[in-house]
Design a protein around this motif. Structure first.
Motif, short mmCIF file in Angstrom:
data_model
loop_
_atom_site.label_atom_id
_atom_site.label_comp_id
_atom_site.label_asym_id
_atom_site.label_seq_id
_atom_site.Cartn_x
_atom_site.Cartn_y
_atom_site.Cartn_z
N ARG A 174 0.83 -1.22 0.00
CA ARG A 174 0.00 0.00 0.00
C ARG A 174 0.85 1.25 0.00
O ARG A 174 0.46 2.28 -0.55
N ALA A 175 2.03 1.20 0.61
CA ALA A 175 2.92 2.37 0.64
C ALA A 175 3.45 2.69 -0.76
O ALA A 175 3.82 3.84 -1.04
N LEU A 176 3.47 1.69 -1.64
CA LEU A 176 3.93 1.92 -3.01
C LEU A 176 2.87 2.59 -3.87
O LEU A 176 3.21 3.18 -4.90
N LEU A 177 1.62 2.50 -3.46
CA LEU A 177 0.52 3.07 -4.24
C LEU A 177 0.44 4.58 -4.04
O LEU A 177 0.71 5.08 -2.94
N PRO A 178 0.03 5.31 -5.07
CA PRO A 178 -0.13 6.76 -4.88
C PRO A 178 -1.30 7.04 -3.93
O PRO A 178 -2.26 6.27 -3.87
N PRO A 179 -1.22 8.17 -3.21
CA PRO A 179 -2.29 8.49 -2.24
C PRO A 179 -3.62 8.78 -2.85
O PRO A 179 -3.89 8.97 -3.91
#
Length: 179
Positions: A174-179
């Motif tokens: 999830r940290a790799l996904l854009p906000p």
């Protein structure tokens, strides 16, 4: 088997943050260990374990502050429903059964304990492990392209790994996904 189960329970107790999580982890790891052994030897996944596991996963969610009942119900539905759809489509396209309903019920049980994201991590790990084993057996000459592997074995390994390591893996993804 008993020693492996005892070791899993010790690890669950060390990782668990509350009684609900410890009870859930103990049930899931024991059920997965039993299903792994049964599927490896007989290529069946008994309803007495899988269906009881779905009910236990949902029931134990009432005791867990970390996992809501809705997460357990949706996880069970996504696990069983998603794998049922894949099995159904495979049979329609290939013209023969590629996966039994025991695998479907087993993934429903797993989903009741690990939720939707956990189902996805479990399937990814199980597919990866099954592919590695299958390729190794084919490469060694111990099997051919039509080799049938009991997928429940790999689902069990994936589920236990997900219970212990799934949350950090999902958080990193999830940290790799854009906000």
């Amino acid at each position: 088997m008993e020693l492996g189960n005892a070791l899993l329970w010790v690890l669950v107790a060390m990782r668990g943050r509350d009684w609900g999580e410890i009870a859930s982890g103990a049930f899931l790891t024991s059920a997965c260990l039993a299903l792994l052994a049964i599927d490896a030897e007989f290529q069946i996944l008994p309803d007495k374990i899988t269906l009881t596991g779905i009910a236990a996963g949902i029931g134990l969610a009432f005791l867990s502050p970390a996992r809501s009942v809705s997460v357990a119900v949706v996880g069970a539905a996504v696990g069983a429903g998603g794998l049922f759809l894949i099995a159904f489509l495979y049979e329609k396209i290939a013209g023969h059964e590629g996966m039994g309903l025991g695998d479907v019920k087993m993934l429903g049980m797993i989903g009741a304990f690990v939720g939707t994201w956990g189902v996805l991590v479990t399937v990814l790990m199980a597919s990866l492990a099954g592919s590695i084993v299958g390729i190794a057996l084919i490469a060694s000459g111990a099997g051919g392209r039509k080799l049938r592997l009991p997928f429940g074995v790999f689902l069990a390994v994936g589920a236990v790994a997900t219970w212990f390591f799934g949350s950090p893996l999902v958080a990193r993804y999830r940290a790799l996904l854009p906000p």
